[in-house]
Design an enzyme around this catalytic site. Structure first.
Site, PDB file in Angstrom:
ATOM      1  CD  GLN A 131      44.535  43.910  37.090  1.00  0.00           C
ATOM      2  OE1 GLN A 131      43.957  43.073  36.415  1.00  0.00           O
ATOM      3  NE2 GLN A 131      45.133  43.631  38.256  1.00  0.00           N
ATOM      4  CB  CYS A 137      42.578  40.373  38.157  1.00  0.00           C
ATOM      5  SG  CYS A 137      42.934  39.197  39.493  1.00  0.00           S
ATOM      6  CD  GLU A 162      35.548  47.417  36.288  1.00  0.00           C
ATOM      7  OE1 GLU A 162      34.975  46.769  35.391  1.00  0.00           O
ATOM      8  OE2 GLU A 162      35.696  48.670  36.245  1.00  0.00           O
ATOM      9  CG  ASP A 249      49.648  29.375  37.231  1.00  0.00           C
ATOM     10  OD1 ASP A 249      50.053  30.490  37.603  1.00  0.00           O
ATOM     11  OD2 ASP A 249      50.365  28.358  37.209  1.00  0.00           O
ATOM     12  CG  HIS A 275      45.135  37.248  36.116  1.00  0.00           C
ATOM     13  ND1 HIS A 275      44.981  38.473  36.733  1.00  0.00           N
ATOM     14  CD2 HIS A 275      44.967  37.483  34.781  1.00  0.00           C
ATOM     15  CE1 HIS A 275      44.753  39.402  35.821  1.00  0.00           C
ATOM     16  NE2 HIS A 275      44.733  38.829  34.626  1.00  0.00           N
ATOM     17  CG  ASN A 295      44.353  39.921  31.119  1.00  0.00           C
ATOM     18  OD1 ASN A 295      43.907  40.062  32.253  1.00  0.00           O
ATOM     19  ND2 ASN A 295      45.622  39.604  30.912  1.00  0.00           N
TER      20      ASN A 295
END
Length: 327
Positions: A131, A137, A162, A249, A275, A295
């Protein structure tokens, strides 16, 4: 290392820098990550932060057999916590409660689920994305879940855009690089569809919406919510639906520098979800039950871009606000 030790280490480092003696390790790290600073004062500030982070990582790794984690210095080493979370997380905390409660809840199948599942091996998951310094995110978690469901329905794995969500879902309550939520992205896609990464590439900053209806490659009909804090329902959904978007978190320094092991924390919050990520499976890792989580910080972070999160504790709120799109 005790706090006093870190402070002493910093004082010595600052003295060395004042004499023009940055460490060789610092210079190697800068070269590896393409870091350049406009002034000597800025570099001194960044070096001090990096030294403190490096000392923390080294001390934590001495006790990795106790807490089960290995940390590593990465591209975030010169950032303090506040700056890091501003630039690299981006989950909005102000939920529209009524809108969330109006969403259908996932209904568990009540069937026995497999002991492990990994959608990366089944064709549902695109490569790890990055990102960059943009609080987007939420858009990566949303596209990841949409990519999985699109593959499930069509047999085609398409990397979705995205940037399309960042630029165009503001009317649904998202704020581009300043944060958002996956369910609002799903609502946008329900009404407008979404383009591929190829036709609407990622730039990592807020832009004017350039969506083209003729280039839409995927849609959804809405989304379902996992009953909050219900890990049995989360596991059922993973096993029977596919990859699931989750809130988490990510405020702990251990998470920022995570490298391997099963992530556990006694200090993260089950409700302050900073997140968004994508759960792509679960299984047994080093003798512990864990979720496999994708992630959006590139492959240089974590275990090639992934983190294994302990199951059975709603660790860091992983089951507090989980959703998936319906197609």
């Amino acid at each position: 290392m005790k706090t006093l030790g870190v402070v002493a280490y910093l004082c010595v480092s600052v003295a060395l820098v004042s004499a023009g003696e940055f460490s060789a390790e610092w210079n190697e790290w800068k070269a590896l990550h393409g870091k350049n600073y406009k002034t000597e004062g800025e570099e001194l500030k960044r070096y001090a932060i990096w030294v403190a982070n490096n000392a923390y990582i080294e001390e934590r790794n001495k006790h990795s057999d106790v807490h089960g984690l290995t940390l590593k210095m990465n591209q975030f080493g010169d950032m303090d916590s506040e700056e890091f979370h501003h630039l690299y997380t981006g989950r909005r905390q102000s939920l529209d409660v009524k809108e969330k409660f109006d969403a259908p809840l996932h209904v568990s199948t009540k069937e026995t689920v497999p002991s492990s599942i990994d959608y990366r091996t089944k064709g549902y998951v695109t490569g790890v994305k990055n990102q960059s310094p943009c609080g987007s995110c939420w858009s990566f978690a949303a596209t990841g879940a949409l990519e999985g469901q699109h593959f499930k329905q069509t047999g085609q794995l398409i990397s979705l855009s995205e940037q399309n969500l960042i630029d165009c879902s503001r009317g649904y309550g998202n704020r581009g690089c300043h944060g958002g939520l996956e369910f609002k992205a799903y609502n946008y896609v329900r009404d407008n569809g979404i383009q591929s990464e190829a036709t609407y590439p990622y730039v990592g900053r807020d832009m004017t919406c350039k969506a083209s209806p003729s280039k839409v490659v995927a849609n959804c009909t809405g989304y379902h919510q996992i009953p909050s804090e219900d890990e049995n329902s989360l596991v059922d959904a993973i096993a029977n639906i596919g990859p699931i978007s989750i809130g988490f978190d990510a405020s702990e320094r251990d998470f920022k520098f995570y490298s391997s092991g099963v992530y556990r924390s006694n200090f993260c919050d089950d409700y302050h979800l900073t997140h968004s990520m994508l759960v792509v499976g679960y299984g047994t890792i080093s003798g512990l039950r864990a979720y496999i989580v994708k992630n959006s910080w590139g492959t240089g972070w974590g275990d090639n871009g992934y983190v294994y999160v302990a199951m059975g504790y709603n660790m860091c709120g992983i089951a507090t606000d989980a959703t998936y799109p319906t197609i």
